[in-house]
Design a protein around this motif. Sequence first.
Motif, PDB file in Angstrom:
ATOM      1  N   LEU A  19      -2.736  10.034  -5.885  1.00 16.02           N
ATOM      2  CA  LEU A  19      -3.372   9.416  -4.722  1.00 16.02           C
ATOM      3  C   LEU A  19      -2.328   8.863  -3.766  1.00 16.02           C
ATOM      4  CD1 LEU A  19      -6.360   7.385  -6.239  1.00 16.02           C
ATOM      5  CD2 LEU A  19      -6.426   9.596  -5.104  1.00 16.02           C
ATOM      6  N   THR A  20      -2.555   9.059  -2.471  1.00 24.03           N
ATOM      7  CA  THR A  20      -1.676   8.483  -1.460  1.00 24.03           C
ATOM      8  C   THR A  20      -2.121   7.057  -1.147  1.00 24.03           C
ATOM      9  OG1 THR A  20      -3.022   9.182   0.434  1.00 24.03           O
ATOM     10  CG2 THR A  20      -1.399  10.766  -0.427  1.00 24.03           C
ATOM     11  N   GLY A  21      -1.259   6.307  -0.477  1.00 26.79           N
ATOM     12  CA  GLY A  21      -1.606   4.945  -0.091  1.00 26.79           C
ATOM     13  C   GLY A  21      -2.836   4.888   0.787  1.00 26.79           C
ATOM     14  N   ARG A  22      -2.974   5.842   1.709  1.00 24.49           N
ATOM     15  CA  ARG A  22      -4.115   5.847   2.620  1.00 24.49           C
ATOM     16  C   ARG A  22      -5.407   6.174   1.878  1.00 24.49           C
ATOM     17  NH1 ARG A  22      -4.246   2.848   7.097  1.00 24.49           N
ATOM     18  NH2 ARG A  22      -4.383   4.007   9.032  1.00 24.49           N
ATOM     19  N   GLU A  23      -5.337   7.089   0.894  1.00 19.52           N
ATOM     20  CA  GLU A  23      -6.521   7.417   0.102  1.00 19.52           C
ATOM     21  C   GLU A  23      -6.988   6.198  -0.689  1.00 19.52           C
ATOM     22  OE1 GLU A  23      -5.211  12.104  -0.451  1.00 19.52           O
ATOM     23  OE2 GLU A  23      -4.990  10.697  -2.101  1.00 19.52           O
ATOM     24  N   ILE A  24      -6.037   5.469  -1.253  1.00 19.61           N
ATOM     25  CA  ILE A  24      -6.374   4.265  -2.003  1.00 19.61           C
ATOM     26  C   ILE A  24      -6.985   3.218  -1.085  1.00 19.61           C
ATOM     27  CG2 ILE A  24      -5.387   2.333  -3.322  1.00 19.61           C
ATOM     28  CD1 ILE A  24      -3.279   4.368  -4.350  1.00 19.61           C
ATOM     29  N   GLU A  25      -6.421   3.093   0.107  1.00 20.86           N
ATOM     30  CA  GLU A  25      -6.926   2.132   1.080  1.00 20.86           C
ATOM     31  C   GLU A  25      -8.382   2.426   1.419  1.00 20.86           C
ATOM     32  OE1 GLU A  25      -4.907   0.032   4.979  1.00 20.86           O
ATOM     33  OE2 GLU A  25      -4.536   2.150   4.592  1.00 20.86           O
TER      34      GLU A  25
ATOM     35  N   GLU B 238       0.889   3.150  -8.193  1.00 22.25           N
ATOM     36  CA  GLU B 238      -0.243   2.979  -9.099  1.00 22.25           C
ATOM     37  C   GLU B 238      -1.094   4.240  -9.170  1.00 22.25           C
ATOM     38  OE1 GLU B 238      -2.447  -0.408  -7.907  1.00 22.25           O
ATOM     39  OE2 GLU B 238      -0.782  -1.797  -8.168  1.00 22.25           O
ATOM     40  N   GLY B 239      -1.187   4.937  -8.044  1.00 22.36           N
ATOM     41  CA  GLY B 239      -2.017   6.135  -8.021  1.00 22.36           C
ATOM     42  C   GLY B 239      -1.252   7.403  -8.310  1.00 22.36           C
TER      43      GLY B 239
ATOM     44  N   VAL C 142       0.843  -1.202   0.000  1.00 23.29           N
ATOM     45  CA  VAL C 142       0.000   0.000   0.000  1.00 23.29           C
ATOM     46  C   VAL C 142       0.874   1.246   0.000  1.00 23.29           C
ATOM     47  CG1 VAL C 142      -1.580   1.370   1.412  1.00 23.29           C
ATOM     48  CG2 VAL C 142      -2.012  -1.064   1.068  1.00 23.29           C
ATOM     49  N   GLN C 143       1.927   1.207   0.816  1.00 18.96           N
ATOM     50  CA  GLN C 143       2.812   2.369   0.925  1.00 18.96           C
ATOM     51  C   GLN C 143       3.660   2.573  -0.324  1.00 18.96           C
ATOM     52  OE1 GLN C 143       5.022   1.523   4.480  1.00 18.96           O
ATOM     53  NE2 GLN C 143       3.311   1.968   5.838  1.00 18.96           N
ATOM     54  N   GLU C 144       4.046   1.468  -0.958  1.00 21.22           N
ATOM     55  CA  GLU C 144       4.950   1.568  -2.101  1.00 21.22           C
ATOM     56  C   GLU C 144       4.231   1.338  -3.438  1.00 21.22           C
ATOM     57  OE1 GLU C 144       7.882  -1.350  -1.219  1.00 21.22           O
ATOM     58  OE2 GLU C 144       8.508  -0.373   0.655  1.00 21.22           O
ATOM     59  N   GLY C 145       3.702   0.131  -3.607  1.00 22.82           N
ATOM     60  CA  GLY C 145       3.082  -0.213  -4.878  1.00 22.82           C
ATOM     61  C   GLY C 145       1.849   0.587  -5.194  1.00 22.82           C
ATOM     62  N   ASP C 146       0.923   0.646  -4.224  1.00 26.70           N
ATOM     63  CA  ASP C 146      -0.324   1.367  -4.487  1.00 26.70           C
ATOM     64  C   ASP C 146      -0.083   2.846  -4.695  1.00 26.70           C
ATOM     65  OD1 ASP C 146      -1.828  -0.888  -4.440  1.00 26.70           O
ATOM     66  OD2 ASP C 146      -2.727  -0.561  -2.481  1.00 26.70           O
TER      67      ASP C 146
ATOM     68  N   ALA D 276     -13.530   8.605  11.771  1.00 23.42           N
ATOM     69  CA  ALA D 276     -14.405   8.664  10.604  1.00 23.42           C
ATOM     70  C   ALA D 276     -14.167   9.966   9.836  1.00 23.42           C
ATOM     71  CB  ALA D 276     -15.863   8.560  11.032  1.00 23.42           C
ATOM     72  N   ARG D 277     -13.879  11.036  10.570  1.00 25.27           N
ATOM     73  CA  ARG D 277     -13.604  12.315   9.908  1.00 25.27           C
ATOM     74  C   ARG D 277     -12.357  12.221   9.034  1.00 25.27           C
ATOM     75  NH1 ARG D 277     -13.567  17.607  13.559  1.00 25.27           N
ATOM     76  NH2 ARG D 277     -15.724  16.917  13.713  1.00 25.27           N
ATOM     77  N   THR D 278     -11.353  11.480   9.506  1.00 26.14           N
ATOM     78  CA  THR D 278     -10.131  11.298   8.722  1.00 26.14           C
ATOM     79  C   THR D 278     -10.414  10.488   7.470  1.00 26.14           C
ATOM     80  OG1 THR D 278      -8.763  11.406  10.716  1.00 26.14           O
ATOM     81  CG2 THR D 278      -7.777  10.392   8.767  1.00 26.14           C
ATOM     82  N   VAL D 279     -11.250   9.463   7.589  1.00 29.42           N
ATOM     83  CA  VAL D 279     -11.633   8.672   6.415  1.00 29.42           C
ATOM     84  C   VAL D 279     -12.336   9.568   5.403  1.00 29.42           C
ATOM     85  CG1 VAL D 279     -13.093   6.794   5.573  1.00 29.42           C
ATOM     86  CG2 VAL D 279     -11.805   6.506   7.689  1.00 29.42           C
ATOM     87  N   GLU D 280     -13.275  10.380   5.869  1.00 26.26           N
ATOM     88  CA  GLU D 280     -13.992  11.291   4.978  1.00 26.26           C
ATOM     89  C   GLU D 280     -13.020  12.238   4.279  1.00 26.26           C
ATOM     90  OE1 GLU D 280     -16.979  11.176   4.082  1.00 26.26           O
ATOM     91  OE2 GLU D 280     -18.265  10.348   5.658  1.00 26.26           O
ATOM     92  N   HIS D 281     -12.019  12.674   5.015  1.00 25.01           N
ATOM     93  CA  HIS D 281     -11.009  13.577   4.439  1.00 25.01           C
ATOM     94  C   HIS D 281     -10.251  12.874   3.315  1.00 25.01           C
ATOM     95  CE1 HIS D 281      -7.713  16.443   4.090  1.00 25.01           C
ATOM     96  NE2 HIS D 281      -6.865  15.449   4.291  1.00 25.01           N
ATOM     97  N   TYR D 282      -9.809  11.635   3.575  1.00 27.96           N
ATOM     98  CA  TYR D 282      -9.086  10.883   2.547  1.00 27.96           C
ATOM     99  C   TYR D 282      -9.951  10.665   1.307  1.00 27.96           C
ATOM    100  CZ  TYR D 282      -5.293   9.702   5.799  1.00 27.96           C
ATOM    101  OH  TYR D 282      -4.223   9.755   6.657  1.00 27.96           O
ATOM    102  N   LEU D 283     -11.231  10.330   1.523  1.00 29.96           N
ATOM    103  CA  LEU D 283     -12.130  10.082   0.397  1.00 29.96           C
ATOM    104  C   LEU D 283     -12.397  11.363  -0.388  1.00 29.96           C
ATOM    105  CD1 LEU D 283     -14.666   7.615   2.069  1.00 29.96           C
ATOM    106  CD2 LEU D 283     -12.995   7.072   0.280  1.00 29.96           C
TER     107      LEU D 283
END
Length: 244
Positions: A183-189, A177-178, A170-174, A211-218
């Motif tokens: 896109l960052t690894g966390r956003e892709i996750e 890819e993004g 996720v940190q490297e490959g994803d 949940a607020r952090t997830v919403e931020h990434y999305l």
Amino acid sequence: MPDVRQTAFDIIHRLRSAGTQRAVYAELRRTGTIFGYDAFLIGGLPHSPSENLSDCSLISGWPPGWTQRYEERNHLHRDPVIRYIRATTDPFLWHEAAAHGDPRGSVVMNEAREFGLKEGFCVPFHELDGSEAGVSFGGTEVRLSEDARAGLHLVAIYAMSRAKAIARRVQEGDAAEGAAVGLTGREIECLKWAAAGKTAWETSVILSISARTVEHYLACAARKLGATSRVQSVAEALRQRIID
């Protein structure tokens, strides 16, 4: 329980082929119905007093209310299970850790019972680089025969291995890819969990972030993908093969 050895090998086979955190999470949920645990956590141990559960977790299957309580009260630094991981290389039951822990640890254990975590089984990991980690399984009644303990020990080893490998990817490959859309690894996750039908709150529990952090990434992912909704973000990420 069916033949423990064969059951463990079957689970290990599926874990070895798991390509995403979702797959590891789903397999450990399924495994709980076999071994009798209700919740689980794969994570490292803190390196500093400022770290909390969300900084250390790789994959979390803890009850949402307990995750929130644990974070708010910073139990990571007084949890007797965490302390005992540092002191042993052998798998252990939670009550064994409580018997050797700081009296303040009893507060953590008593509060865990409020969320159905009355007993558990933990497998510690001590890496060559000096890092420490553990896989913990908990529930209302965790009663394991010697064979079941051995089987769950093996499952924990392979679950940890896959969780760490996937995290590196996720940190490297994803991230690579993004890269085209930044896109960052966390956003892709977070996009992957959204594609699996998880709400922001459910994703926050799984990833041990708010949940607020997830919403931020999305929201960041949507902006980078040129999408106007979560559904469109997921569709675009799938189209570009950023997620599968």
